[in-house]
Design an enzyme around this catalytic site. Structure first.
Site, short mmCIF file in Angstrom:
data_model
loop_
_atom_site.label_atom_id
_atom_site.label_comp_id
_atom_site.label_asym_id
_atom_site.label_seq_id
_atom_site.Cartn_x
_atom_site.Cartn_y
_atom_site.Cartn_z
NE ARG A 86 -15.16 7.78 -33.14
CZ ARG A 86 -15.14 7.93 -31.83
NH1 ARG A 86 -13.99 7.97 -31.19
NH2 ARG A 86 -16.25 8.07 -31.15
CD GLN A 99 -2.71 -6.30 -25.89
OE1 GLN A 99 -2.21 -7.23 -25.26
NE2 GLN A 99 -2.18 -5.83 -27.01
NE ARG A 125 -1.05 -6.27 -20.04
CZ ARG A 125 -2.06 -6.77 -20.76
NH1 ARG A 125 -1.80 -7.64 -21.72
NH2 ARG A 125 -3.30 -6.41 -20.51
CB SER A 176 -0.95 0.02 1.20
OG SER A 176 -0.22 0.02 2.42
#
Length: 224
Positions: A141, A76, A168, A55
């Site tokens: 678009r 993502q 990632r 925290s």
């Protein structure tokens, strides 16, 4: 792909160590910031990192400018909810000239770059025809593909950065967001070596957390 570190909390290690130490101190955080030695800061940081008391990591944050990436990548990226984002709008930014389209290396390796480029060019030409006919950019678009280049600013605190990197930077992550994550980690690590020493894919802490989906690479455990 271009990733730049725009800004971050000054002296992030001291800020986080002071916040964590405050829980057990008779003095305030401002005084702790001024009086804690480097050795004391390191001891506190190692305690909270080893103990999983994350925290306190939320008291420092980093802001990045990310350009030259696809909409497929940012779709993502924004799934990481504990962050703030501002992205170039396809509603308000009208493309008078063809934007860059990101080409995956796999397309080139397959010998399909010409077909891929034709498809993205055709999509932009159709977009242009609608815009010239008076169709608002926000509706034209709809024809632009996920390959369309975009720009985004993202701010994450240190706790979320650790989580982001664990997912990632992993070899199982999609190639484009993995490249972005690895570059972000390269940028933040020098600013706070202790905070980010153990940041990266989950396997840097020991066993791969992906179970049967593991890539099988023999990562070495990093001790802190």
């Amino acid at each position: 792909m271009d990733v730049k570190l725009l800004n971050y909390t000054p002296n992030p290690q001291a800020a986080i160590a002071s916040a964590a130490r405050l829980c057990y101190a008779a003095v305030g955080a401002a005084e702790l910031m001024e009086t804690m030695s480097d050795e004391a800061q390191e001891k506190v940081l190692m305690t909270i990192l080893k103990g999983g008391h994350f925290s306190a990591l939320e008291h420092a944050s980093y802001t990045f400018a990310i350009e030259g990436v696809s909409r497929a990548m940012t779709h993502q990226l924004v799934r990481h909810r504990m962050a703030s984002y501002n992205q170039q709008s396809q509603r308000y930014v009208k493309f008078d000239e063809a934007p860059e389209f990101i080409i995956p290396q796999s397309v080139i390796d397959a010998g399909k770059e010409e077909e891929y480029t034709k498809a993205t060019t055709d999509a932009f030409n159709a977009y242009s025809e609608l815009a010239q006919a008076g169709v608002p950019a926000e509706d034209a678009r709809y024809l632009l593909p996920n390959a369309c280049e975009t720009k985004i600013v993202v701010t994450m605190n240190v706790r979320e950065l650790h989580h982001f990197f664990s997912l990632r930077c992993c070899s199982r992550a999609q190639w484009e967001i993995r490249a972005v994550a690895n570059r972000m980690l390269e940028l933040v690590r020098p600013t706070a070596p202790l905070l980010f020493k153990q940041a990266g894919p989950g396997c840097v802490k020991g066993c791969c957390p992906e179970g049967k989906m593991s890539c099988g690479n023999p990562w070495a455990k990093i001790e802190i």
